[in-house]
Design a protein around this motif. Structure first.
Motif, mmCIF file in Angstrom:
data_model
loop_
_atom_site.group_PDB
_atom_site.id
_atom_site.type_symbol
_atom_site.label_atom_id
_atom_site.label_comp_id
_atom_site.label_asym_id
_atom_site.label_seq_id
_atom_site.Cartn_x
_atom_site.Cartn_y
_atom_site.Cartn_z
ATOM 1 N N SER A 24 48.834 -54.787 14.647
ATOM 2 C CA SER A 24 48.149 -53.810 15.506
ATOM 3 C C SER A 24 46.633 -53.960 15.510
ATOM 4 N N HIS A 25 46.075 -54.402 14.381
ATOM 5 C CA HIS A 25 44.618 -54.534 14.337
ATOM 6 C C HIS A 25 44.175 -55.340 13.126
ATOM 7 N N CYS A 26 42.872 -55.585 13.104
ATOM 8 C CA CYS A 26 42.342 -56.570 12.162
ATOM 9 C C CYS A 26 41.776 -55.947 10.888
ATOM 10 N N HIS A 27 42.569 -55.133 10.214
ATOM 11 C CA HIS A 27 42.226 -54.662 8.874
ATOM 12 C C HIS A 27 43.291 -55.221 7.915
ATOM 13 N N PRO A 28 42.857 -55.651 6.709
ATOM 14 C CA PRO A 28 43.792 -56.364 5.836
ATOM 15 C C PRO A 28 45.024 -55.562 5.427
ATOM 16 N N ASP A 29 44.933 -54.216 5.389
ATOM 17 C CA ASP A 29 46.147 -53.461 5.030
ATOM 18 C C ASP A 29 47.204 -53.565 6.136
ATOM 19 N N HIS A 30 46.843 -54.225 7.249
ATOM 20 C CA HIS A 30 47.793 -54.432 8.361
ATOM 21 C C HIS A 30 48.128 -55.907 8.615
ATOM 22 N N TYR A 31 47.184 -56.812 8.255
ATOM 23 C CA TYR A 31 47.443 -58.215 8.627
ATOM 24 C C TYR A 31 47.589 -59.184 7.447
ATOM 25 N N ALA A 32 47.311 -58.759 6.218
ATOM 26 C CA ALA A 32 47.078 -59.718 5.116
ATOM 27 C C ALA A 32 48.155 -60.793 4.939
ATOM 28 N N ASP A 33 49.422 -60.467 5.089
ATOM 29 C CA ASP A 33 50.480 -61.453 4.826
ATOM 30 C C ASP A 33 50.980 -62.143 6.102
ATOM 31 N N THR A 34 50.263 -61.985 7.195
ATOM 32 C CA THR A 34 50.751 -62.507 8.474
ATOM 33 C C THR A 34 51.007 -64.019 8.432
ATOM 34 N N GLU A 35 50.077 -64.784 7.881
ATOM 35 C CA GLU A 35 50.220 -66.248 7.954
ATOM 36 C C GLU A 35 51.439 -66.741 7.177
ATOM 37 N N ILE A 36 51.636 -66.271 5.975
ATOM 38 C CA ILE A 36 52.785 -66.750 5.193
ATOM 39 C C ILE A 36 54.096 -66.291 5.850
ATOM 40 N N LEU A 37 54.053 -65.137 6.497
ATOM 41 C CA LEU A 37 55.273 -64.661 7.171
ATOM 42 C C LEU A 37 55.528 -65.415 8.474
ATOM 43 N N ILE A 38 54.479 -65.941 9.104
ATOM 44 C CA ILE A 38 54.683 -66.849 10.241
ATOM 45 C C ILE A 38 55.379 -68.114 9.729
ATOM 46 N N GLU A 39 54.959 -68.574 8.568
ATOM 47 C CA GLU A 39 55.632 -69.750 7.988
ATOM 48 C C GLU A 39 57.103 -69.453 7.729
ATOM 49 N N GLY A 40 57.398 -68.243 7.272
ATOM 50 C CA GLY A 40 58.797 -67.856 7.074
ATOM 51 C C GLY A 40 59.553 -67.840 8.389
ATOM 52 N N MET A 41 58.968 -67.180 9.380
ATOM 53 C CA MET A 41 59.627 -67.010 10.687
ATOM 54 C C MET A 41 59.897 -68.355 11.367
#
Ligand SMILES: [Zn+2]
Length: 266
Positions: free
Chosen positions: A68-85
């Motif tokens: 939803s937005h660019c604060h770490p409590d919302h995006y921090a694990d995005t990259e590793i989870l893209i790797e999972g997906m």
């Protein structure tokens, strides 16, 4: 079967840094038009990956990640989870839907996802309020939010069983009420307690104003700041329900909500 699982219910800087409550975001299981259950991960903050694994959810099964937005409590694990997906980055699959601040950057905010990771999913969409995107045949709408990151968006998931609204971190604003009109289920980020506002976030009173105006069949509270956690989130839910008459539940880490069961949809 539409259901939710809270991978974390903490929010704001100190709840996230100290992990007073987990900050893994919300996992939404939602049926696509073919009847296949899709796995959407909303706002994977710090610890999302670890919480998922602890709860027996596989990051390899995620179909879409929404930020939803660019604060770490919302995006921090995005990259590793893209790797999972994307099966370790080996298969171009899944969807990444995020604010412009997260994908491209706006001013001091972001980008929060590297070019390498942006190239991995099959579908990558930057969304602004008012834009909608079809993910596996499911209509997802980005809506207004009054937050410090000017790119912030809330989400609405339009399912055959009704609309689930995810309110992004925001100040109270009538536009939030309008954006989430007719939601059957409304997820609200309650960062601050009664009478203790800070800019760009909702207090318990603000959440009551939104719930009372939107009148969903169920309001789910999450994203609790440290003071709300100390006071006890169930107390906040009770107060909101008493003020508004809207059924309100304070989410807990790991809590699952069967939307159909709770709304008695057959
Ligand atoms: Zn925020």
């Amino acid at each position: 079967m539409t259901s939710l699982k809270f991978l974390g219910t903490g929010g704001g800087r100190f709840a996230a840094i100290l992990q007073t409550r987990a900050t893994g975001g919300v996992y939404l299981f939602i049926e696509d038009p073919s009847g296949r259950l899709r796995h959407f991960h909303i706002d994977p903050g710090p610890g999302a990956l670890v919480r998922m694994l602890a709860m027996g959810l596989s990051p390899l099964k995620t179909d879409a990640i929404l930020v939803s937005h660019c604060h770490p409590d919302h995006y921090a694990d995005t990259e590793i989870l893209i790797e999972g997906m994307t099966d370790g980055g080996n298969r171009r699959q899944g969807a990444l839907i995020a604010s412009r601040s997260v994908l491209e950057g706006i001013g001091d905010f972001g980008p929060a996802v590297s070019k390498y990771h942006r190239a991995k999913p099959l579908l990558v969409r930057q969304v602004s309020p008012g834009e909608a995107v079809e993910i596996f045949g499911i209509n997802v709408e980005a809506v207004f939010s009054a937050h410090s990151d000017p790119g912030s968006v809330g989400f609405r998931f339009h399912t055959p069983r009704g609309t689930i609204g995810y309110v992004c971190d925001t100040a109270f604003d009538e536009r939030i009420v309008r954006a989430h009109a007719q939601s059957r289920v409304l997820i609200l980020p309650v960062t601050r307690p009664l009478g203790m506002p800070i800019p760009y976030h909702l207090t318990v009173e603000d959440a009551a104003k939104i719930a009372g105006a939107v009148r969903p069949e169920l309001a789910l509270l999450t994203h609790f700041g440290t003071r709300v956690i100390k006071d006890g989130p169930p107390k906040a839910a009770e107060w909101i329900q008493k003020q508004t008459g809207v059924r309100t539940i304070a989410a807990e880490d790991g809590m699952a909500v069967d939307i159909e069961e709770i709304l008695k949809i057959s």
